[in-house]
Design a protein around this motif. Structure first.
Motif, PDB file in Angstrom:
ATOM      1  N   LEU A  84       0.628  -0.914   0.255  1.00 22.88           N
ATOM      2  CA  LEU A  84      -0.329  -0.366   0.025  1.00 22.88           C
ATOM      3  C   LEU A  84       0.755   1.367   0.029  1.00 22.88           C
ATOM      4  O   LEU A  84       0.270   2.606  -0.616  1.00 22.88           O
ATOM      5  N   GLN A  85       2.404   1.477   0.757  1.00 22.33           N
ATOM      6  CA  GLN A  85       3.348   2.561   0.972  1.00 22.33           C
ATOM      7  C   GLN A  85       4.059   2.265  -0.209  1.00 22.33           C
ATOM      8  O   GLN A  85       3.615   3.703  -1.050  1.00 22.33           O
ATOM      9  N   LEU A  86       4.159   1.279  -1.181  1.00 19.75           N
ATOM     10  CA  LEU A  86       5.178   1.784  -2.221  1.00 19.75           C
ATOM     11  C   LEU A  86       3.795   1.930  -3.325  1.00 19.75           C
ATOM     12  O   LEU A  86       4.341   3.139  -4.034  1.00 19.75           O
ATOM     13  N   ASN A  87       2.442   1.654  -3.716  1.00 18.24           N
ATOM     14  CA  ASN A  87       1.273   1.471  -4.739  1.00 18.24           C
ATOM     15  C   ASN A  87       0.909   3.763  -4.573  1.00 18.24           C
ATOM     16  O   ASN A  87       1.495   3.892  -5.907  1.00 18.24           O
ATOM     17  N   LYS A  88       0.784   3.669  -3.342  1.00 22.25           N
ATOM     18  CA  LYS A  88       0.922   5.215  -2.734  1.00 22.25           C
ATOM     19  C   LYS A  88       1.937   5.913  -3.609  1.00 22.25           C
ATOM     20  O   LYS A  88       1.794   7.320  -4.123  1.00 22.25           O
ATOM     21  N   LYS A  89       3.083   5.905  -2.803  1.00 18.40           N
ATOM     22  CA  LYS A  89       4.690   6.817  -3.127  1.00 18.40           C
ATOM     23  C   LYS A  89       4.522   6.397  -5.147  1.00 18.40           C
ATOM     24  O   LYS A  89       4.884   7.488  -5.798  1.00 18.40           O
ATOM     25  N   ILE A  90       4.082   5.120  -5.608  1.00 24.61           N
ATOM     26  CA  ILE A  90       4.434   5.645  -7.081  1.00 24.61           C
ATOM     27  C   ILE A  90       3.443   6.551  -8.170  1.00 24.61           C
ATOM     28  O   ILE A  90       3.773   6.896  -8.542  1.00 24.61           O
ATOM     29  N   LEU A  91       2.440   5.866  -7.410  1.00 28.03           N
ATOM     30  CA  LEU A  91       1.325   6.854  -7.650  1.00 28.03           C
ATOM     31  C   LEU A  91       1.932   8.685  -7.355  1.00 28.03           C
ATOM     32  O   LEU A  91       1.777   9.544  -8.704  1.00 28.03           O
ATOM     33  N   GLN A  92       1.902   8.623  -6.686  1.00 29.30           N
ATOM     34  CA  GLN A  92       2.533  10.159  -6.267  1.00 29.30           C
ATOM     35  C   GLN A  92       3.791  10.890  -6.710  1.00 29.30           C
ATOM     36  O   GLN A  92       4.040  12.260  -6.704  1.00 29.30           O
ATOM     37  N   THR A  93       5.117  10.453  -6.764  1.00 30.44           N
ATOM     38  CA  THR A  93       5.688  10.272  -8.281  1.00 30.44           C
ATOM     39  C   THR A  93       6.103  10.866  -9.582  1.00 30.44           C
ATOM     40  O   THR A  93       4.730   9.990 -10.237  1.00 30.44           O
ATOM     41  N   ASP A  94       5.948  12.346  -9.783  1.00 25.92           N
ATOM     42  CA  ASP A  94       5.596  12.524 -10.751  1.00 25.92           C
ATOM     43  C   ASP A  94       7.573  12.587 -11.769  1.00 25.92           C
ATOM     44  O   ASP A  94       8.589  12.583 -11.705  1.00 25.92           O
ATOM     45  N   TRP A  95       7.260  11.311 -12.313  1.00 22.10           N
ATOM     46  CA  TRP A  95       8.133   9.730 -13.042  1.00 22.10           C
ATOM     47  C   TRP A  95       8.302  11.245 -14.381  1.00 22.10           C
ATOM     48  O   TRP A  95      10.160  11.427 -13.964  1.00 22.10           O
ATOM     49  N   SER A  96       7.411  11.538 -15.074  1.00 23.34           N
ATOM     50  CA  SER A  96       8.045  12.769 -16.265  1.00 23.34           C
ATOM     51  C   SER A  96       9.264  12.948 -15.699  1.00 23.34           C
ATOM     52  O   SER A  96      10.190  13.735 -16.560  1.00 23.34           O
ATOM     53  N   GLN A  97       9.180  13.733 -14.487  1.00 25.46           N
ATOM     54  CA  GLN A  97       9.727  15.459 -14.141  1.00 25.46           C
ATOM     55  C   GLN A  97      10.771  14.858 -13.965  1.00 25.46           C
ATOM     56  O   GLN A  97      12.536  15.626 -14.550  1.00 25.46           O
ATOM     57  N   ILE A  98      11.207  13.635 -13.438  1.00 17.62           N
ATOM     58  CA  ILE A  98      12.306  12.904 -12.312  1.00 17.62           C
ATOM     59  C   ILE A  98      13.427  12.865 -14.257  1.00 17.62           C
ATOM     60  O   ILE A  98      14.351  12.909 -13.373  1.00 17.62           O
ATOM     61  N   ILE A  99      12.275  11.964 -14.937  1.00 17.70           N
ATOM     62  CA  ILE A  99      13.023  11.107 -15.781  1.00 17.70           C
ATOM     63  C   ILE A  99      13.887  12.543 -16.425  1.00 17.70           C
ATOM     64  O   ILE A  99      14.959  11.959 -17.176  1.00 17.70           O
ATOM     65  N   LYS A 100      13.331  13.562 -16.287  1.00 15.80           N
ATOM     66  CA  LYS A 100      13.553  14.829 -17.525  1.00 15.80           C
ATOM     67  C   LYS A 100      14.492  16.002 -16.510  1.00 15.80           C
ATOM     68  O   LYS A 100      15.485  15.904 -17.567  1.00 15.80           O
ATOM     69  N   ASP A 101      14.320  15.735 -15.702  1.00 18.64           N
ATOM     70  CA  ASP A 101      15.460  16.333 -14.292  1.00 18.64           C
ATOM     71  C   ASP A 101      17.209  15.644 -14.721  1.00 18.64           C
ATOM     72  O   ASP A 101      17.886  16.026 -13.937  1.00 18.64           O
ATOM     73  N   CYS A 102      16.921  14.179 -15.018  1.00 16.22           N
ATOM     74  CA  CYS A 102      18.278  13.211 -14.221  1.00 16.22           C
ATOM     75  C   CYS A 102      19.191  13.827 -15.862  1.00 16.22           C
ATOM     76  O   CYS A 102      18.581  13.151 -17.103  1.00 16.22           O
TER      77      CYS A 102
END
Length: 710
Positions: A84-102
């Motif tokens: 539950l914690q993991l799924n919530k964390k995945i859904l709350q993360t802006d992956w597109s922005q993290i990928i763009k910034d890396c």
């Protein structure tokens, strides 16, 4: 305390749910960035994990437009709280922005450790493999420019190689008295697909009055080629029109016969330009290359339409892909590459479903631009062990059908009507689908065959039909639910079957020539052939129904029957082994089967292991010199790919695991040539058939873009 992604990765590593390699790669990538290190570590670990599962990339968005990371982590079966914690964390993360910034992640052809294409995350190396392979396949599959006069000449020769054998048809019809049966056999044998304009009364009159096979030749007029469609002939026609051809079909559909016929036609085409083509035959494993060598040799003997002078141009031996490319020790590179191409005009690759992405790229990158490439395989079998599902990805383009121009070319060469071909759109110029030929007619299994029907039902996922087939009294299938008594039944059957070669070996010890090497080779060749008639195939390695345990139980049963004497030794007279690691210096490859034979009265000494090479010769080795290997009374279904056995005993475990899939069950069933004994819980069997392998790959998408399909 809030859980971090690295905490989860550490837990997964400790539980063995991800590899230590995946976890360490995540830690390494985390150390390279200054921000979002936890998130970068997480997707790096998942990418590495996916590669280990055979996926080329980490898919962020699936075909339905849904976020796919949740699907990946759901495979780990973590506790509900952590999940539950993991799924919530995945859904709350802006992956597109993290990928763009890396700064470690690039786009398209940028030189970064990781590549993101908007949907998928790749290791840079695998993105390059996929992109360059798509370019190579598209370039290879373009149409050849053939003049009309050339087409007519080649078509005439094609008719000589692949023709109607009225002797065989006459023999089939002579056994029948029923008009309906005669009609069925006639239309089936001649591959009739258009019945509207055929005069059955006139045809029936010919059949009734025929005294000799010659009398049936009038059927050439009554049943013209334009009313028929033989896909083996179509495959040969495609080979004449382009440099790339894929022939896919299940066991018994005539792939080897087809490639033998089309090689004869290609040789003739080269000869018209005063060229003697260099032809090479290859397969992924030594076992598969030996089978290809034998199959081509048998086909050449039986196809009387191929002139002896043409047969002289055929290669007499197949090799492995690694041997063809030239393996460089301690390197991922090969001797042959784009700068140093293979000297070949026609290359045939058998068991292409076993070839992974990197190997397929290296192969196409090493072939000269003028060469013809022919891939043989079964798109419905298990994919390669390493990352990728190249054959399946390429064959998915079959849905687009032939282009109008390709259909016209094939019709000119074969005499078939272009309307017989599946043409989705007259404007379609998709070069990939124009290079595909699917063989569906089975020459091995007739309508009375349980194996053929079961394989087809499993392949189409028809659970109710599978149950119905297993309940019927087919002579070539026996089904056993898993019970204690049935476990003993497996052992009794194998003692009986393996007892044949072991009794021969034990009798050999009494021979006066037991110490002579040539006599040993003759005996080895004989017992290797006997041993290859039967095999126990397991879905898994460990557990009560795994390869390791069953090999031990089979040994105990053979000892009890006094067929082998182990006396605490690993090596013994009659022990069958399978090589599990390539050794290019010795010429032994993953999948090769050998038999340990004693050359004296003392069965615990003077032991050597004998192998049959692709050319039919026998070589022996000291047990101490062999590369990694294992006892081979039982083997995994994965390892059985490229092999066929008269009798297959296939056993599934009592507990379901992710390795149990429709493709695995289908592959195991289709290893059986004559008889299949299936040991499985019906519930496990059903669940396996309902589970389909879905490999993440961008190859189809890249091929579509290059062929203007998106």
């Amino acid at each position: 305390m809030e859980i971090t992604f690295l905490d989860v990765l550490k837990l997964l590593s400790e539980k063995g749910l991800v590899r230590l390699l995946d976890y360490q790669f995540a830690r390494f990538m985390s150390d390279q960035v200054y921000q979002n290190s936890d998130e970068i570590a997480f997707i790096s670990a998942l990418l590495s994990y996916e590669l280990g599962q055979g996926n080329v990339c980490l898919l962020f968005i699936n075909d339905k437009g849904e976020k796919n990371l949740l699907d990946v982590v759901s495979k780990f079966n973590l506790s509900s709280d952590i999940m539950l914690q993991l799924n919530k964390k995945i859904l709350q993360t802006d992956w597109s922005q993290i990928i763009k910034d890396c700064y470690l992640i690039g786009f398209q052809d940028e030189s970064h450790p990781l590549i993101f294409d908007g949907l998928r995350l790749y290791l840079q190396r695998y993105w390059q493999y996929e992109y360059n392979l798509a370019l190579c396949l598209t370039n290879f599959s373009v149409s050849r420019n053939l003049q009309y006069s050339e087409l007519k000449l080649l078509g005439s020769f094609l008719d000589q190689i692949i023709y109607r054998d009225y002797d065989i048809l006459f023999h089939k019809l002579s056994k029948l008295s029923c008009s309906i049966q005669r009609k069925k056999i006639l239309y089936e044998y001649l591959d009739v697909i258009s019945f509207d304009r055929l005069n059955w009364k006139a045809i029936e009159k010919v059949l009734i009055n025929a005294i000799h096979a010659e009398d049936l030749k009038v059927l050439d007029t009554l049943i013209p080629q334009s009313s028929c469609l033989n896909w083996q002939k179509v495959a040969a026609a495609i080979a004449l029109t382009r440099n790339f051809l894929v022939i896919s079909g299940g066991p018994g559909t005539g792939k080897t016969t087809t490639v033998t016929q089309l090689l004869a036609v290609l040789i003739y085409q080269f000869q018209q330009k005063a060229i003697t083509p260099i032809i090479k035959l290859v397969a992924p494993t030594g076992k598969a290359s030996a089978h290809l060598t034998q199959s081509i040799g048998v086909s050449l003997k039986h196809i009387v339409s191929i002139a002896p002078e043409l047969k002289g141009y055929f290669p007499t031996e197949a090799s492995t892909l690694h041997a063809l490319l030239g393996m460089i020790p301690n390197s991922v590179n090969f001797y042959h590459n784009q700068r140093n191409p293979i000297n070949v005009d026609i290359l045939v690759v058998d068991e292409a479903s076993m070839v992974d992405l990197s190997m397929m790229f290296n192969l196409l990158n090493s072939i000269p631009k003028h060469a013809r490439l022919i891939l043989l395989g079964d798109k419905d079998q298990l994919s390669s062990v390493e990352a990728g599902s190249v054959l399946g990805d390429v064959c998915s383009f079959y849905q687009y059908g032939f282009s109008y121009n390709q259909a016209q070319l094939i019709a000119t060469l074969t005499g078939y009507s272009h309307k017989s071909f599946f043409i989705q759109n007259v404007k379609n110029k998709n070069s990939i689908s124009d290079s595909l030929c699917m063989l569906t007619k089975n020459y091995r299994f007739d309508s009375c065959s349980g194996i053929g029907q079961l394989a087809k039902a499993v392949n189409f996922g028809e659970i109710s039909k599978v149950e119905s087939i297993l309940k019927k009294k087919f002579t070539d299938i026996r089904y056993f639910s898993i019970k204690h008594g049935h476990y003993n039944h497996i052992l009794r059957v194998l003692v009986r079957e393996y007892g044949t070669y072991l009794k021969s070996l034990n009798q050999f010890l009494l021979s006066k020539d037991v110490g002579k090497l040539e006599t040993q080779k003759q005996e080895a060749k004989k017992v290797l052939k006997i041993f290859s008639r039967c095999r126990l195939l397991c879905a898994v390695r460990m557990g009560d129904f795994g390869v390791v345990t069953l090999n031990k139980h089979i040994e105990y049963a053979l000892i009890s029957s006094q067929l082998i004497q182990i006396k605490g030794k690993t090596w013994y007279h009659g022990r069958p082994i399978m090589i599990t690691k390539n050794d290019y210096e010795l010429g032994l490859f993953n999948g090769d089967i050998g038999i340990c034979i004693c050359n004296g009265i003392d069965v615990t000494s003077h032991l050597r292991v004998f192998f049959e090479l692709p050319d039919g010769n026998i070589r022996s080795f000291s047990p101490n010199r062999l590369p990694e290997h294992e006892t081979a009374y039982a083997m995994t279904i994965h390892k059985s790919q490229g092999s066929e056995f008269d009798l297959v005993l296939m056993v599934l475990p009592l507990k379901f695991s992710k390795i149990l899939t429709k493709e695995l069950v289908y592959t195991g069933i289709t290893r059986a040539k004559s008889s299949l004994f299936l040991y499985a819980s019906m519930s496990i069997l059903k669940r396996s058939i309902n589970t389909k392998i879905q490999r993440s790959s961008g190859l189809v998408n890249k091929l579509k873009k290059l062929n203007n399909l998106v």
